[in-house]
Design a protein around this motif. Structure first.
Motif, PDB file in Angstrom:
ATOM      1  N   ARG A 129      39.175   2.411  87.131  1.00  0.00           N
ATOM      2  CA  ARG A 129      39.838   1.155  88.245  1.00  0.00           C
ATOM      3  C   ARG A 129      40.150   0.055  87.060  1.00  0.00           C
ATOM      4  O   ARG A 129      40.902  -0.588  86.919  1.00  0.00           O
ATOM      5  N   LYS A 130      40.294   0.886  85.541  1.00  0.00           N
ATOM      6  CA  LYS A 130      40.736   0.191  84.892  1.00  0.00           C
ATOM      7  C   LYS A 130      42.125   0.751  84.589  1.00  0.00           C
ATOM      8  O   LYS A 130      43.137   0.041  84.146  1.00  0.00           O
ATOM      9  N   PHE A 131      42.357   1.803  85.049  1.00  0.00           N
ATOM     10  CA  PHE A 131      43.499   2.082  85.471  1.00  0.00           C
ATOM     11  C   PHE A 131      44.139   1.800  86.200  1.00  0.00           C
ATOM     12  O   PHE A 131      44.493   2.632  87.257  1.00  0.00           O
ATOM     13  N   PRO A 132      45.352   1.295  85.481  1.00  0.00           N
ATOM     14  CA  PRO A 132      46.528   0.723  86.933  1.00  0.00           C
ATOM     15  C   PRO A 132      47.438   1.819  87.441  1.00  0.00           C
ATOM     16  O   PRO A 132      47.769   1.199  88.411  1.00  0.00           O
ATOM     17  N   HIS A 133      47.377   2.784  86.781  1.00  0.00           N
ATOM     18  CA  HIS A 133      48.461   4.002  87.207  1.00  0.00           C
ATOM     19  C   HIS A 133      47.838   5.189  88.754  1.00  0.00           C
ATOM     20  O   HIS A 133      48.886   5.981  89.010  1.00  0.00           O
ATOM     21  N   VAL A 134      46.367   4.777  89.043  1.00  0.00           N
ATOM     22  CA  VAL A 134      45.342   5.189  90.163  1.00  0.00           C
ATOM     23  C   VAL A 134      46.110   5.074  91.619  1.00  0.00           C
ATOM     24  O   VAL A 134      45.903   3.450  91.774  1.00  0.00           O
ATOM     25  N   THR A 135      46.574   6.345  92.068  1.00  0.00           N
ATOM     26  CA  THR A 135      46.990   5.481  93.319  1.00  0.00           C
ATOM     27  C   THR A 135      46.392   5.404  94.303  1.00  0.00           C
ATOM     28  O   THR A 135      45.991   4.149  95.329  1.00  0.00           O
ATOM     29  N   LYS A 136      45.299   5.706  94.857  1.00  0.00           N
ATOM     30  CA  LYS A 136      44.442   6.393  95.583  1.00  0.00           C
ATOM     31  C   LYS A 136      42.655   6.497  95.131  1.00  0.00           C
ATOM     32  O   LYS A 136      42.355   7.326  94.559  1.00  0.00           O
ATOM     33  N   ILE A 137      42.034   5.489  95.452  1.00  0.00           N
ATOM     34  CA  ILE A 137      40.318   5.796  94.689  1.00  0.00           C
ATOM     35  C   ILE A 137      39.473   6.066  96.319  1.00  0.00           C
ATOM     36  O   ILE A 137      39.701   5.077  96.881  1.00  0.00           O
ATOM     37  N   VAL A 138      39.246   6.774  96.414  1.00  0.00           N
ATOM     38  CA  VAL A 138      37.467   7.302  97.670  1.00  0.00           C
ATOM     39  C   VAL A 138      36.459   7.794  96.938  1.00  0.00           C
ATOM     40  O   VAL A 138      36.268   8.875  96.528  1.00  0.00           O
ATOM     41  N   SER A 139      35.445   7.148  97.424  1.00  0.00           N
ATOM     42  CA  SER A 139      34.531   6.906  96.896  1.00  0.00           C
ATOM     43  C   SER A 139      33.061   7.256  97.993  1.00  0.00           C
ATOM     44  O   SER A 139      32.795   6.206  98.439  1.00  0.00           O
ATOM     45  N   GLU A 140      32.647   7.927  97.911  1.00  0.00           N
ATOM     46  CA  GLU A 140      31.944   8.587  99.423  1.00  0.00           C
ATOM     47  C   GLU A 140      31.169   9.359  99.169  1.00  0.00           C
ATOM     48  O   GLU A 140      31.399  10.883  98.131  1.00  0.00           O
ATOM     49  N   LYS A 141      30.186  10.497 100.055  1.00  0.00           N
ATOM     50  CA  LYS A 141      28.902  11.655  99.669  1.00  0.00           C
ATOM     51  C   LYS A 141      30.256  13.277 100.435  1.00  0.00           C
ATOM     52  O   LYS A 141      30.884  12.355 101.644  1.00  0.00           O
ATOM     53  N   ASP A 142      30.213  13.748  99.537  1.00  0.00           N
ATOM     54  CA  ASP A 142      30.625  14.967 100.335  1.00  0.00           C
ATOM     55  C   ASP A 142      29.788  15.469 100.097  1.00  0.00           C
ATOM     56  O   ASP A 142      28.768  16.343  99.331  1.00  0.00           O
ATOM     57  N   THR A 143      30.153  17.363 100.608  1.00  0.00           N
ATOM     58  CA  THR A 143      29.186  18.485 100.153  1.00  0.00           C
ATOM     59  C   THR A 143      29.676  19.208  99.428  1.00  0.00           C
ATOM     60  O   THR A 143      29.308  20.357  99.925  1.00  0.00           O
ATOM     61  N   GLY A 144      30.344  18.824  98.162  1.00  0.00           N
ATOM     62  CA  GLY A 144      30.526  19.801  97.280  1.00  0.00           C
ATOM     63  C   GLY A 144      31.999  19.642  96.718  1.00  0.00           C
ATOM     64  O   GLY A 144      32.863  19.038  97.506  1.00  0.00           O
ATOM     65  N   MET A 145      32.282  19.996  95.492  1.00  0.00           N
ATOM     66  CA  MET A 145      33.648  20.526  95.122  1.00  0.00           C
ATOM     67  C   MET A 145      34.515  20.786  95.367  1.00  0.00           C
ATOM     68  O   MET A 145      35.235  19.837  95.896  1.00  0.00           O
ATOM     69  N   PHE A 146      34.589  21.485  96.495  1.00  0.00           N
ATOM     70  CA  PHE A 146      36.112  21.450  96.777  1.00  0.00           C
ATOM     71  C   PHE A 146      36.360  21.481  98.508  1.00  0.00           C
ATOM     72  O   PHE A 146      37.526  20.894  99.133  1.00  0.00           O
ATOM     73  N   ASN A 147      35.338  20.628  99.427  1.00  0.00           N
ATOM     74  CA  ASN A 147      35.140  19.591 100.618  1.00  0.00           C
ATOM     75  C   ASN A 147      35.846  17.817  99.867  1.00  0.00           C
ATOM     76  O   ASN A 147      37.048  17.669 100.008  1.00  0.00           O
ATOM     77  N   ALA A 148      35.674  17.762  98.404  1.00  0.00           N
ATOM     78  CA  ALA A 148      36.012  16.603  97.653  1.00  0.00           C
ATOM     79  C   ALA A 148      37.643  17.108  97.363  1.00  0.00           C
ATOM     80  O   ALA A 148      38.364  15.927  98.022  1.00  0.00           O
ATOM     81  N   ILE A 149      38.299  18.111  96.985  1.00  0.00           N
ATOM     82  CA  ILE A 149      39.520  18.812  96.598  1.00  0.00           C
ATOM     83  C   ILE A 149      40.309  18.515  98.397  1.00  0.00           C
ATOM     84  O   ILE A 149      41.758  18.061  97.540  1.00  0.00           O
ATOM     85  N   ASN A 150      40.008  19.286  99.228  1.00  0.00           N
ATOM     86  CA  ASN A 150      39.940  18.689 100.244  1.00  0.00           C
ATOM     87  C   ASN A 150      40.848  17.884 100.682  1.00  0.00           C
ATOM     88  O   ASN A 150      41.613  17.311 101.402  1.00  0.00           O
ATOM     89  N   LYS A 151      39.988  16.747 100.296  1.00  0.00           N
ATOM     90  CA  LYS A 151      40.069  15.166 101.109  1.00  0.00           C
ATOM     91  C   LYS A 151      41.420  14.815 100.066  1.00  0.00           C
ATOM     92  O   LYS A 151      42.018  13.857 100.710  1.00  0.00           O
ATOM     93  N   GLY A 152      41.263  15.496  98.958  1.00  0.00           N
ATOM     94  CA  GLY A 152      42.615  14.899  98.024  1.00  0.00           C
ATOM     95  C   GLY A 152      43.706  14.901  99.052  1.00  0.00           C
ATOM     96  O   GLY A 152      44.889  14.603  98.993  1.00  0.00           O
ATOM     97  N   ILE A 153      43.685  16.177  98.534  1.00  0.00           N
ATOM     98  CA  ILE A 153      44.975  17.134  99.622  1.00  0.00           C
ATOM     99  C   ILE A 153      45.385  16.271 101.364  1.00  0.00           C
ATOM    100  O   ILE A 153      46.329  15.735 100.780  1.00  0.00           O
ATOM    101  N   ILE A 154      44.652  16.432 101.673  1.00  0.00           N
ATOM    102  CA  ILE A 154      44.912  15.237 102.960  1.00  0.00           C
ATOM    103  C   ILE A 154      45.000  13.887 102.701  1.00  0.00           C
ATOM    104  O   ILE A 154      45.838  13.561 103.135  1.00  0.00           O
ATOM    105  N   HIS A 155      44.941  13.177 101.487  1.00  0.00           N
ATOM    106  CA  HIS A 155      44.918  11.831 100.957  1.00  0.00           C
ATOM    107  C   HIS A 155      46.324  11.758 100.497  1.00  0.00           C
ATOM    108  O   HIS A 155      47.300  11.070 100.336  1.00  0.00           O
ATOM    109  N   SER A 156      46.771  13.409 100.244  1.00  0.00           N
ATOM    110  CA  SER A 156      48.135  13.587  99.598  1.00  0.00           C
ATOM    111  C   SER A 156      49.484  13.357 100.173  1.00  0.00           C
ATOM    112  O   SER A 156      49.666  13.551 100.641  1.00  0.00           O
ATOM    113  N   THR A 157      50.254  12.442  99.490  1.00  0.00           N
ATOM    114  CA  THR A 157      51.852  12.537  99.933  1.00  0.00           C
ATOM    115  C   THR A 157      52.556  13.563  98.718  1.00  0.00           C
ATOM    116  O   THR A 157      54.321  13.043  99.111  1.00  0.00           O
TER     117      THR A 157
END
Length: 245
Positions: free
Chosen positions: A49-77
């Protein structure tokens, strides 16, 4: 052309600042940096949160690395999507600009090189992992381009799907087979050391992990019409010796 960089974190406080600084320092003006955090309990989010360039932060439990990557792709534009792990960093501040410049209109994917370094000495390169001589026929032999060097158009995910979350370690391998072999999307090799990667990630830890990796590679190849087996895959370890410095 907007380029999305997805970083997955979980209790990454000891390394994430290097990752964040390397994205913040990029010369390319249109970067979407998405952080997908697995509900960290350390100071990861405080650092992010110290870095203003960040577009989006999602913090929640996931089921693993690839579940998390998929979340990022879904949020991406962004039109182009790449992954930068939370213990890795761009090798210099022009990497994303060079990626953008290399993406011709008829190109769907890009691959490059990465360097592995000692976690205690980030200037000590111990392995150089290059895509220079890679081609899709090498999937059968257990060789893939380095995942942190892989950039893909968003439309390819829309057409062929996301990472398969029932893989433990090799959903990246399966996805690259699906995109670069099965779908035969046009790719280009960029002769560039794109990412510096600390040794000790999920797929470089121990013998058990290597066994899981090979089992999943056999499965990924089978699902995409490529014949291989555990014996064929064992040959790659002899060839990888030449990547170590």
């Amino acid at each position: 052309m907007k380029i999305t960089v997805i970083t997955v974190t979980y209790n990454s406080g000891s390394t994430i600042e290097d990752t964040m600084k390397s994205v913040e320092a990029q010369t390319y003006p249109d970067i979407e940096h998405i952080i997908i955090d697995g509900a960290s309990t350390d100071n990861t989010l405080e650092i992010v949160r110290k870095f203003p360039h960040v577009t989006k932060i999602v913090s929640e439990k996931d089921t693993g690395m690839f579940n998390a990557i998929n979340k990022g792709i879904i949020h991406s534009t962004g039109e182009i999507i790449g992954i930068l792990n939370s213990d890795d960093f761009f090798t210099d501040n022009t990497i994303v600009e060079k990626v953008a410049n290399a993406f011709a209109p008829d190109l769907q994917a890009l691959i490059g090189d990465i360097a592995f370094v000692q976690a205690q000495n980030l200037t000590k390169v111990v392995r150089y992992y290059s895509s220079k001589n890679w081609k899709p026929s090498k999937f059968r032999w257990g060789f893939m381009p380095p995942h942190p060097s892989f950039y893909l158009r968003r439309e390819c995910f829309d057409e062929k799907g996301l990472y398969k979350e029932d893989y433990r370690l090799c959903a990246d391998y399966e996805l690259m087979i699906r995109m670069l072999y099965t779908a035969n999307y046009k790719y280009k090799y960029l002769p560039l050391n794109m990412v510096t990667m600390r040794l000790g990630g999920m797929s470089t830890k121990n013998v058990k992990a290597r066994y899981i990796i090979n089992k999943e590679i056999v499965r990924a190849c089978k699902e995409n019409g490529i014949y291989t087996n555990m014996l064929i895959l064992s040959i790659k370890y002899f060839k990888k010796i030449f990547e170590y410095v």
